[in-house]
Design a protein around this motif. Structure first.
Motif, short mmCIF file in Angstrom:
data_model
loop_
_atom_site.label_atom_id
_atom_site.label_comp_id
_atom_site.label_asym_id
_atom_site.label_seq_id
_atom_site.Cartn_x
_atom_site.Cartn_y
_atom_site.Cartn_z
N GLY A 88 -26.58 -8.41 -44.43
CA GLY A 88 -26.12 -9.71 -44.25
C GLY A 88 -25.42 -10.25 -43.15
O GLY A 88 -25.47 -11.27 -42.66
N TYR A 89 -24.60 -9.22 -42.40
CA TYR A 89 -24.08 -9.50 -41.18
C TYR A 89 -25.26 -9.78 -40.31
O TYR A 89 -25.22 -10.76 -39.11
CB TYR A 89 -23.25 -8.30 -40.71
CG TYR A 89 -21.88 -8.38 -41.26
CD1 TYR A 89 -20.95 -9.70 -41.20
CD2 TYR A 89 -21.39 -7.48 -42.13
CE1 TYR A 89 -19.76 -9.58 -41.88
CE2 TYR A 89 -19.92 -7.39 -42.72
CZ TYR A 89 -19.61 -8.63 -42.85
OH TYR A 89 -18.27 -8.73 -43.18
N LEU A 90 -26.26 -8.99 -40.30
CA LEU A 90 -27.40 -9.32 -39.37
C LEU A 90 -28.01 -10.67 -39.59
O LEU A 90 -28.57 -11.34 -38.54
CB LEU A 90 -28.52 -8.10 -39.59
CG LEU A 90 -27.96 -6.77 -38.89
CD1 LEU A 90 -28.98 -5.60 -39.52
CD2 LEU A 90 -27.90 -6.71 -37.67
N ILE A 91 -28.17 -10.93 -40.83
CA ILE A 91 -28.75 -12.31 -40.97
C ILE A 91 -27.84 -13.47 -40.62
O ILE A 91 -28.41 -14.35 -40.11
CB ILE A 91 -28.89 -12.45 -42.76
CG1 ILE A 91 -30.07 -11.66 -43.06
CG2 ILE A 91 -29.15 -14.20 -42.97
CD1 ILE A 91 -30.23 -11.33 -44.62
N ILE A 92 -26.65 -13.11 -40.59
CA ILE A 92 -25.78 -14.11 -40.01
C ILE A 92 -26.08 -14.24 -38.37
O ILE A 92 -25.89 -15.46 -37.92
CB ILE A 92 -24.28 -13.95 -40.28
CG1 ILE A 92 -24.01 -14.30 -41.84
CG2 ILE A 92 -23.30 -14.56 -39.46
CD1 ILE A 92 -22.71 -13.38 -42.40
N ALA A 93 -26.02 -13.27 -37.59
CA ALA A 93 -26.31 -13.06 -36.38
C ALA A 93 -27.45 -13.67 -35.99
O ALA A 93 -27.66 -14.39 -34.92
CB ALA A 93 -26.17 -11.55 -35.95
N CYS A 94 -28.59 -13.52 -36.75
CA CYS A 94 -29.75 -14.22 -36.58
C CYS A 94 -29.76 -15.61 -36.58
O CYS A 94 -30.45 -16.50 -36.04
CB CYS A 94 -30.88 -13.51 -37.58
SG CYS A 94 -31.45 -12.27 -37.11
N ILE A 95 -28.98 -16.22 -37.44
CA ILE A 95 -28.86 -17.70 -37.97
C ILE A 95 -27.76 -18.12 -36.70
O ILE A 95 -28.27 -19.35 -36.21
CB ILE A 95 -27.93 -17.94 -39.10
CG1 ILE A 95 -29.12 -17.68 -40.30
CG2 ILE A 95 -27.78 -19.49 -39.52
CD1 ILE A 95 -28.62 -17.87 -41.49
N ILE A 96 -27.03 -17.42 -36.29
CA ILE A 96 -26.16 -17.91 -35.12
C ILE A 96 -27.17 -18.03 -33.76
O ILE A 96 -26.86 -18.94 -33.04
CB ILE A 96 -24.93 -16.83 -34.81
CG1 ILE A 96 -23.93 -17.07 -35.93
CG2 ILE A 96 -24.36 -17.18 -33.41
CD1 ILE A 96 -22.73 -16.06 -36.00
N ALA A 97 -27.82 -16.75 -33.59
CA ALA A 97 -28.72 -17.00 -32.49
C ALA A 97 -29.62 -18.05 -32.59
O ALA A 97 -29.97 -18.60 -31.53
CB ALA A 97 -29.36 -15.52 -32.22
N GLY A 98 -30.41 -18.33 -33.54
CA GLY A 98 -31.33 -19.51 -33.92
C GLY A 98 -30.57 -20.82 -33.39
O GLY A 98 -31.22 -21.61 -32.79
#
Length: 143
Positions: A118-128
């Motif tokens: 979940g934290y990695l998904i949030i990080a990916c959305i932030i990067a995108g």
């Protein structure tokens, strides 16, 4: 008491990601953040109703639906972050399948997998969101 600190930090991180995506992101980032917020709230409701015992079927269905949303975003918008998010969400769905199929694995380890991804998904959305924001700024400067 210590568990509430982790929950507050996670909630602040989640809401910060959503605000950033809604304010600076494009359509795919807003869709991804909105879907993830919806799934987050739904998962909290499912956990509360189950008394935090086991992995409820409703959580599996929410995560499966979220995987479908991320795959649709990746298919429609052809950006890289939804592909990564879809892969991470697939790990969460597979953890659900493992628990629902009766494999001898501890529920706490499955929740750890789900929280970490979940934290990695949030990080990916932030990067995108960051890259979409920068691309729009660069396009405005080149006019």
């Amino acid at each position: 008491m210590l568990n509430i600190v982790y929950a507050i930090i996670g909630a602040v991180f989640m809401v910060g990601m959503a605000l950033f995506a809604f304010l600076k992101g494009g359509r795919p980032e807003r869709l991804g953040a909105g879907a993830y917020l919806f799934a987050w709230f739904g998962t909290i409701v499912m956990q509360e109703n189950s008394g935090f015992r086991g992995v409820p079927l409703g959580m599996f269905l929410i995560d499966l639906l979220l995987l479908g949303v991320f795959v649709a975003i990746a298919w429609r918008y052809r950006q890289s972050w939804p592909v990564w998010v879809s892969g991470l969400q697939l790990i969460v769905v597979m953890a659900h399948i493992m628990a629902l199929s009766g494999q001898p694995v501890s529920i706490s380890s499955l929740y750890t997998i789900m929280n970490f991804t979940g934290y990695l998904i949030i990080a990916c959305i932030i990067a995108g969101t960051f890259y979409a924001w920068q691309e729009r700024r660069a396009a405005e400067l080149n006019r």
